[in-house]
Scaffold this active site. Structure first.
Site, PDB file in Angstrom:
ATOM      1  N   LYS A  80       0.842  -1.202   0.000  1.00 46.05           N
ATOM      2  CA  LYS A  80       0.000   0.000   0.000  1.00 46.05           C
ATOM      3  C   LYS A  80       0.874   1.247   0.000  1.00 46.05           C
ATOM      4  CE  LYS A  80      -3.885   1.935   2.693  1.00 46.05           C
ATOM      5  NZ  LYS A  80      -4.744   1.728   3.889  1.00 46.05           N
TER       6      LYS A  80
ATOM      7  N   SER B 293      -9.555  -1.002   7.210  1.00 45.10           N
ATOM      8  CA  SER B 293      -9.044  -0.824   5.848  1.00 45.10           C
ATOM      9  C   SER B 293      -8.360  -2.028   5.227  1.00 45.10           C
ATOM     10  CB  SER B 293      -8.093   0.354   5.797  1.00 45.10           C
ATOM     11  OG  SER B 293      -8.839   1.540   5.715  1.00 45.10           O
TER      12      SER B 293
ATOM     13  N   SER C  51      -9.637   1.406   3.079  1.00 45.53           N
ATOM     14  CA  SER C  51      -8.855   2.218   2.171  1.00 45.53           C
ATOM     15  C   SER C  51      -7.787   1.446   1.389  1.00 45.53           C
ATOM     16  CB  SER C  51      -8.174   3.327   2.969  1.00 45.53           C
ATOM     17  OG  SER C  51      -7.257   2.772   3.898  1.00 45.53           O
TER      18      SER C  51
HETATM   19  N1  GLN Z   1     -12.998   3.389   6.677  1.00 48.09           N
HETATM   20  C1  GLN Z   1     -12.330   3.834   7.861  1.00 48.09           C
HETATM   21  C2  GLN Z   1     -12.019   5.307   7.758  1.00 48.09           C
HETATM   22  O1  GLN Z   1     -12.302   5.880   6.746  1.00 48.09           O
HETATM   23  C3  GLN Z   1     -11.107   3.022   8.102  1.00 48.09           C
HETATM   24  C4  GLN Z   1      -9.894   3.476   7.426  1.00 48.09           C
HETATM   25  C5  GLN Z   1      -8.688   2.664   7.721  1.00 48.09           C
HETATM   26  O2  GLN Z   1      -8.770   1.601   8.331  1.00 48.09           O
HETATM   27  N2  GLN Z   1      -7.549   3.182   7.316  1.00 48.09           N
HETATM   28  O3  GLN Z   1     -11.505   5.896   8.675  1.00 48.09           O
END
Ligand code: GLN
Length: 478
Positions: free
Chosen positions: A69, A168, A144
Site C-alpha cells: 500500500k 481498511s 482504504s
Molecule cells: N474506513 C475507515 C475510515 O475511513 C477506516 C480506514 C482505515 O482503516 N484506514 O476511517
C-alpha cells in the site's frame, strides 16, 4: 493450499526462477492496471533486478512478489498515500515490515492505490482515481487498502500489505473475496507506515488463504526498537496451529450485530458459516457487546482527532508538494494544504480539530476515550465465554462507484463491524464465505482477544478446509 508454498516448490524443482515468477507478476500488474487502477507505481526494473539476486535459498519468501500500500515506505519507490500533497515523495528508508519482508527474500513489485491518507471505505478518495473491484468494475473494491485487495483478488500477487485503522484491510478483503488480517495492536511495527491515527493504525496482510497470511505475519511481526508501541511478545510459528481440530472451541455470536442495516444475503451467508462451525464441533455461544453501538461515533472522534494532529506535518516545507505563488510563510502553508489535501482529508482535519478544541475536548474526545474503555471491557467479558467472536465484515457486498460519495455518514456506517477491533486493540481476520446472487464476495470476520492470532488462524483454516472458496473474479491474471 498455500500459494507461497506452491511457488517455493516450483522454484525448488527449477520449473521457475525468482525472475520468471516476478516477471509474470509485473506483467499481470501492468496488463490489468488500465482496468483496475490498483497500482500507483509498478517497479519492473527494480523488481526484476532484485529477483535476479534471489534463489530458492534466499529465505521463506524467496522470490514471492508482493504489493505494498502506498502509505508504507519502501526505499527507492514513491510513497504518495494517495495524496497530491505527497505526490512523488520518495522516502529515504524502508519501513520495518518491509525490511523484514526483504530479509525473507520477498520482492516488492509496486505500490498500491488507496484512499487519501487511508481515509475511506471505497478507495474513491484517492487523488489518483478510484480502484475498480475485479469482480465487477462498476463497483468499489472497498477501502482504504483497495489497491492491495484488488491486486491479490485478481491474482497479480499472492500477498499484499495494507494498513488497518478502522477496517481498511478487512473490509476490502471482504469486498474482494480474499483473506485480510488486522493484527493485535503492537504486534507489528508502524515505523515507516505514514500515521493516520496512531493509537489505531496497524499494518495488515492480504492473501488468498489463511496459511499465507499466517506465514507472512510470522515474518513481519515482533518488537521493533523504532516503534515503542510494539510489544515484547514472542512471535510464534503461526502455521502448526492450522491443522488443529475445533473440538472444544467456543465461537461467540453477538446476535445484536446481526440486526438492523445488515444486508439479507450477507446475513444468510455469515449464518451459514456459523452453521459450518457448529458442524465442525465448535460450540456457538451468544455474547453481548453492549457498547458496540457507539463504536462508529467513538471511532470517528478519536480517528479524526489523531489525524488532525498527525497531518499537521504536511506543510509544504518538509515533504512533497508546495504551492506556488505564496511568498509569505503562513500563506504558503495555507495554500499548500488547500491545494494538496482532498475534500475527505480536509473534512477529517476540521472534525478532529473541533473535537480537540478548548470547550469541546471534554465533551467529545474525552468522552469517546471513556466509551473506548467500556468497549474494551465488553470484549474482555465476552472472551471469558468464547475463544473468538464471529460477525459480518461489511454490512453489504461491494457497492457501486459513486453510490455513497456524497454521503459521508453512509460511508462511515460501512465500518460498523470493523472499527471495534481497532478501538479495543484486538486482532480481526476477514475470511471469504460466499457470493451474493450478483456474484459479489461476502466475508465474515473473526475477532479474538489480544495475541490470539493463532486461534483466529486455526478457526479460519478449519472453515476454509471444510468450505473452500474457489471462485475467481472475471478480471484476473491467468
Ligand atoms: N474506513 C475507515 C475510515 O475511513 C477506516 C480506514 C482505515 O482503516 N484506514 O476511517
Amino acid at each position: 493450499m498455500s500459494e507461497i508454498e506452491s511457488i517455493r516448490k516450483r522454484m525448488a524443482s527449477s520449473q521457475h526462477t525468482a525472475r520468471s515468477v516476478v516477471e509474470a507478476s509485473v506483467n499481470a500488474a501492468e496488463k490489468l492496471n488500465d482496468t483496475l487502477n490498483a497500482f500507483l507505481q509498478i517497479d519492473r526494473a527494480g523488481a526484476v533486478k532484485r529477483a535476479e539476486e534471489i534463489d530458492k535459498d534466499s529465505g521463506p519468501l524467496a522470490g514471492i512478489p508482493i504489493a505494498i500500500k502506498d502509505n508504507i515506505c519502501v526505499q527507492g519507490m514513491q510513497t504518495s498515500c494517495g495524496s497530491r500533497i505527497l505526490g512523488d515523495y520518495h522516502p529515504p528508508y524502508d519501513a520495518t515490515v518491509i525490511e523484514r519482508l526483504l530479509g525473507a527474500g520477498a520482492v516488492v513489485i509496486g505500490k498500491t492505490n488507496c484512499d487519501e491518507f487511508a481515509m475511506g471505505s471505497s478507495n474513491e478518495n484517492s487523488a489518483f482515481g478510484a480502484v475498480k473491484n475485479p469482480w465487477d468494475t462498476s463497483r468499489v473494491p472497498g477501502g482504504s487498502s483497495g489497491g492491495s485487495a484488488a491486486a491479490v483478488a485478481a491474482g497479480i500477487v499472492p500477498v499484499a500489505l495494507g494498513s488497518d485503522t478502522g477496517g481498511s484491510v478487512r473490509q476490502p478483503a471482504s469486498l474482494c473475496g480474499v483473506v485480510g488480517l488486522k493484527p493485535t495492536y503492537g504486534r507489528n511495527s508502524r515505523y515507516g507506515l505514514v500515521a493516520f491515527a496512531s493509537s489505531l493504525d496497524q499494518v495488515g496482510i492480504f492473501a488468498r488463504n489463511t496459511e499465507d497470511v499466517a506465514r507472512v505475519l510470522g515474518i513481519i511481526a515482533g518488537r521493533d526498537p523504532h516503534d515503542a508501541t510494539t510489544a515484547d511478545v514472542p512471535v510464534p510459528d503461526y502455521t502448526p496451529e492450522l491443522s488443529a481440530d475445533l473440538k472444544g472451541a467456543r465461537l461467540g455470536f453477538p446476535k445484536a450485530l446481526f440486526g438492523e442495516g445488515l444486508d439479507a444475503e450477507v446475513r444468510a451467508s455469515v449464518e451459514s458459516a456459523v452453521a459450518v462451525y457448529r458442524e465442525l464441533g465448535a460450540e456457538i455461544v451468544e455474547v453481548e457487546l453492549p457498547h458496540a453501538q457507539y463504536s462508529i461515533a467513538v471511532y470517528y472522534i478519536i480517528a479524526t482527532a489523531e489525524a488532525s494532529s498527525n497531518l499537521a506535518r504536511f506543510d509544504g516545507v518538509r515533504y512533497g508538494f508546495r504551492a506556488e505563488d505564496a511568498p509569505e510563510l503562513r500563506q504558503m502553508y495555507r495554500k499548500t494544504r488547500d491545494e494538496g489535501f482532498g475534500p475527505e482529508v480536509k473534512r477529517r482535519i476540521m472534525l478532529g480539530t473541533y473535537v480537540l478544541s478548548a470547550g469541546y475536548y471534554e465533551a467529545y474526545y474525552h468522552k469517546a476515550q471513556q466509551v473506548r474503555s467500556l468497549l474494551k471491557q465488553d470484549f474482555q467479558k465476552a472472551f471469558e465465554r468464547c475463544d473468538a467472536i464471529i460477525t459480518p465484515t461489511s454490512p453489504t457486498p461491494a457497492f457501486l462507484i459513486g453510490e455513497k460519495v456524497d454521503n459521508p455518514l453512509a460511508m462511515y456506517l460501512n465500518d460498523i463491524y470493523t472499527v471495534t477491533a481497532n478501538l479495543a486493540g484486538i486482532p480481526g481476520l476477514s475470511v471469504p464465505c460466499g457470493l451474493s446472487a450478483g456474484r459479489l464476495p461476502i466475508g465474515f470476520q473473526l475477532l479474538g482477544s489480544y495475541w490470539s492470532e493463532p486461534t483466529l488462524f486455526k478457526l479460519a483454516h478449519a472453515y476454509e478446509t471444510a468450505q473452500p472458496f474457489t471462485e475467481r473474479p472475471p478480471i484476473r491474471s491467468e
